[in-house]
Structures are given as structure tokens and as C-alpha cells.
Design a protein around this motif. Structure first.
Motif, short mmCIF file in Angstrom:
data_model
loop_
_atom_site.label_atom_id
_atom_site.label_comp_id
_atom_site.label_asym_id
_atom_site.label_seq_id
_atom_site.Cartn_x
_atom_site.Cartn_y
_atom_site.Cartn_z
N LEU A 142 0.84 -1.20 0.00
CA LEU A 142 0.00 0.00 0.00
C LEU A 142 0.87 1.25 0.00
O LEU A 142 0.57 2.22 -0.70
N GLU A 143 1.95 1.23 0.75
CA GLU A 143 2.82 2.40 0.84
C GLU A 143 3.41 2.77 -0.52
O GLU A 143 3.44 3.95 -0.90
N LYS A 144 3.88 1.77 -1.27
CA LYS A 144 4.44 2.04 -2.59
C LYS A 144 3.37 2.55 -3.56
O LYS A 144 3.62 3.46 -4.35
N ALA A 145 2.19 1.97 -3.48
CA ALA A 145 1.10 2.41 -4.35
C ALA A 145 0.69 3.84 -4.01
O ALA A 145 0.48 4.66 -4.91
N GLN A 146 0.59 4.15 -2.72
CA GLN A 146 0.18 5.49 -2.31
C GLN A 146 1.22 6.53 -2.73
O GLN A 146 0.87 7.61 -3.22
N GLU A 147 2.49 6.21 -2.56
CA GLU A 147 3.56 7.13 -2.96
C GLU A 147 3.50 7.40 -4.46
O GLU A 147 3.64 8.54 -4.91
N ALA A 148 3.30 6.35 -5.26
CA ALA A 148 3.22 6.50 -6.71
C ALA A 148 1.98 7.29 -7.12
O ALA A 148 2.05 8.15 -8.01
N LEU A 149 0.85 7.03 -6.48
CA LEU A 149 -0.38 7.76 -6.79
C LEU A 149 -0.22 9.24 -6.45
O LEU A 149 -0.62 10.10 -7.24
N ASP A 150 0.35 9.53 -5.31
CA ASP A 150 0.55 10.93 -4.92
C ASP A 150 1.43 11.69 -5.91
O ASP A 150 1.20 12.87 -6.17
N ALA A 151 2.41 11.01 -6.48
CA ALA A 151 3.36 11.66 -7.39
C ALA A 151 2.86 11.72 -8.83
O ALA A 151 3.36 12.51 -9.63
N TRP A 152 1.87 10.91 -9.18
CA TRP A 152 1.43 10.79 -10.57
C TRP A 152 0.43 11.87 -10.93
O TRP A 152 -0.56 12.09 -10.23
N ASP A 153 0.65 12.50 -12.09
CA ASP A 153 -0.28 13.54 -12.57
C ASP A 153 -1.20 13.02 -13.67
O ASP A 153 -1.94 13.79 -14.28
N GLY A 154 -1.16 11.73 -13.95
CA GLY A 154 -2.03 11.14 -14.96
C GLY A 154 -1.40 11.06 -16.33
O GLY A 154 -1.98 10.48 -17.25
N VAL A 155 -0.20 11.62 -16.50
CA VAL A 155 0.49 11.56 -17.78
C VAL A 155 1.40 10.33 -17.78
O VAL A 155 2.12 10.09 -16.81
N GLY A 156 1.36 9.57 -18.85
CA GLY A 156 2.18 8.36 -18.93
C GLY A 156 1.69 7.32 -17.94
O GLY A 156 0.49 7.11 -17.79
N GLU A 157 2.62 6.70 -17.26
CA GLU A 157 2.29 5.68 -16.27
C GLU A 157 2.83 6.10 -14.91
O GLU A 157 3.82 6.82 -14.83
N PRO A 158 2.20 5.61 -13.83
CA PRO A 158 2.77 5.87 -12.51
C PRO A 158 4.10 5.11 -12.38
O PRO A 158 4.35 4.15 -13.11
N GLU A 159 4.93 5.55 -11.46
CA GLU A 159 6.24 4.93 -11.25
C GLU A 159 6.18 3.82 -10.20
O GLU A 159 5.27 3.80 -9.37
N GLY A 160 7.15 2.92 -10.22
CA GLY A 160 7.35 1.97 -9.15
C GLY A 160 6.54 0.68 -9.19
O GLY A 160 6.65 -0.13 -8.29
N TRP A 161 5.73 0.46 -10.22
CA TRP A 161 4.92 -0.75 -10.27
C TRP A 161 5.79 -1.95 -10.63
O TRP A 161 6.86 -1.82 -11.18
N HIS A 162 5.29 -3.14 -10.30
CA HIS A 162 6.02 -4.35 -10.63
C HIS A 162 5.28 -5.24 -11.62
O HIS A 162 5.87 -6.16 -12.18
N ARG A 163 4.00 -4.94 -11.86
CA ARG A 163 3.22 -5.76 -12.79
C ARG A 163 2.16 -4.91 -13.46
O ARG A 163 1.47 -4.12 -12.80
N HIS A 164 2.05 -5.05 -14.79
CA HIS A 164 1.02 -4.37 -15.57
C HIS A 164 0.21 -5.44 -16.29
O HIS A 164 0.60 -5.92 -17.36
N PRO A 165 -0.91 -5.87 -15.67
CA PRO A 165 -1.67 -7.02 -16.22
C PRO A 165 -2.18 -6.83 -17.64
O PRO A 165 -2.29 -7.81 -18.38
N MET A 166 -2.50 -5.61 -18.04
CA MET A 166 -3.08 -5.39 -19.36
C MET A 166 -2.11 -5.73 -20.49
O MET A 166 -2.53 -6.12 -21.57
N THR A 167 -0.79 -5.58 -20.22
CA THR A 167 0.20 -5.84 -21.27
C THR A 167 1.08 -7.05 -20.95
O THR A 167 1.87 -7.46 -21.80
N GLY A 168 0.99 -7.59 -19.75
CA GLY A 168 1.84 -8.70 -19.35
C GLY A 168 3.23 -8.28 -18.92
O GLY A 168 4.09 -9.12 -18.69
N ARG A 169 3.47 -6.98 -18.81
CA ARG A 169 4.81 -6.51 -18.42
C ARG A 169 5.03 -6.69 -16.92
O ARG A 169 4.13 -6.53 -16.12
N ARG A 170 6.27 -7.01 -16.59
CA ARG A 170 6.72 -7.12 -15.20
C ARG A 170 8.03 -6.36 -15.08
O ARG A 170 8.86 -6.39 -16.00
#
Length: 105
Positions: free
Chosen positions: A62-90
């Protein structure tokens, strides 16, 4: 959409879905944190859409998600994720401290 209707929609996200920290990110979109069984995710969707979200990025805490959400302005992708299910990226940090991205077939 009026600020009152946006507030009602965000209340729906929190009370009916258990989502956390909804915020507007521009162009009629919202982002918030979706608790999962063992992790958390940032989801992005259209304000007012009660049926689905458009994208999701998974985080190990939750802490990593909250930090990324707080920093994200909606442009591009948020930072710090480890999995993107829509594309299969890890994304994983290697022993050398480098970020390695793989795509599941």
C-alpha cells in the motif's frame, strides 16, 4: 461533470468498492488505489463509469502504491509498479540495482 457529481462518484468508489485515495488526473479520468488480496494496485478510469476501469498497475505494498499515486499527474504511467496485467509486463530490480522489464508471452 459537476464537482458534486465527482464527489458522489468518489464516495461510491470508496464506500461501495473499498478503493482508496481517489483523485482526478485530467481529461475526465480518475486514479485510485484498489486493494487486492496480497498487494495493491493503482487503477485508472473514466469519472462516472460504474462498470469498469481502463488500466491497472500492481504494487507490492500500500505504501508504494500510495507514494506512486501521490506523485502521478495522470500523464504516462505511474512509477514503481512491478506488474502491468493489461500488457503482461513485469518490472524487477536486478542484483546490480538495474530495472529489468519482461513481457509474459
Amino acid at each position: 461533470m459537476s464537482q458534486l457529481n465527482i464527489a458522489r462518484f468518489f464516495t461510491y468508489l470508496i464506500c461501495d468498492n473499498g478503493y482508496l485515495s481517489p483523485k482526478e488526473i485530467g481529461n475526465g479520468n480518475y486514479a485510485c488505489i484498489m486493494p487486492l488480496m496480497f498487494t495493491h494496485a493503482i487503477i485508472k478510469g473514466r469519472i462516472g463509469n460504474l462498470n469498469s476501469y481502463e488500466d491497472r498497475w500492481c504494487y507490492s505494498s500500500l505504501e508504494k502504491a500510495q507514494e506512486a499515486l501521490d506523485a502521478w499527474d495522470g500523464v504516462g504511467e505511474p512509477e514503481g509498479w512491478h506488474r502491468h496485467p493489461m500488457t503482461g509486463r513485469r518490472r524487477e530490480v536486478t542484483e546490480e540495482g538495474l530495472l529489468e522489464e519482461t513481457i509474459n508471452p
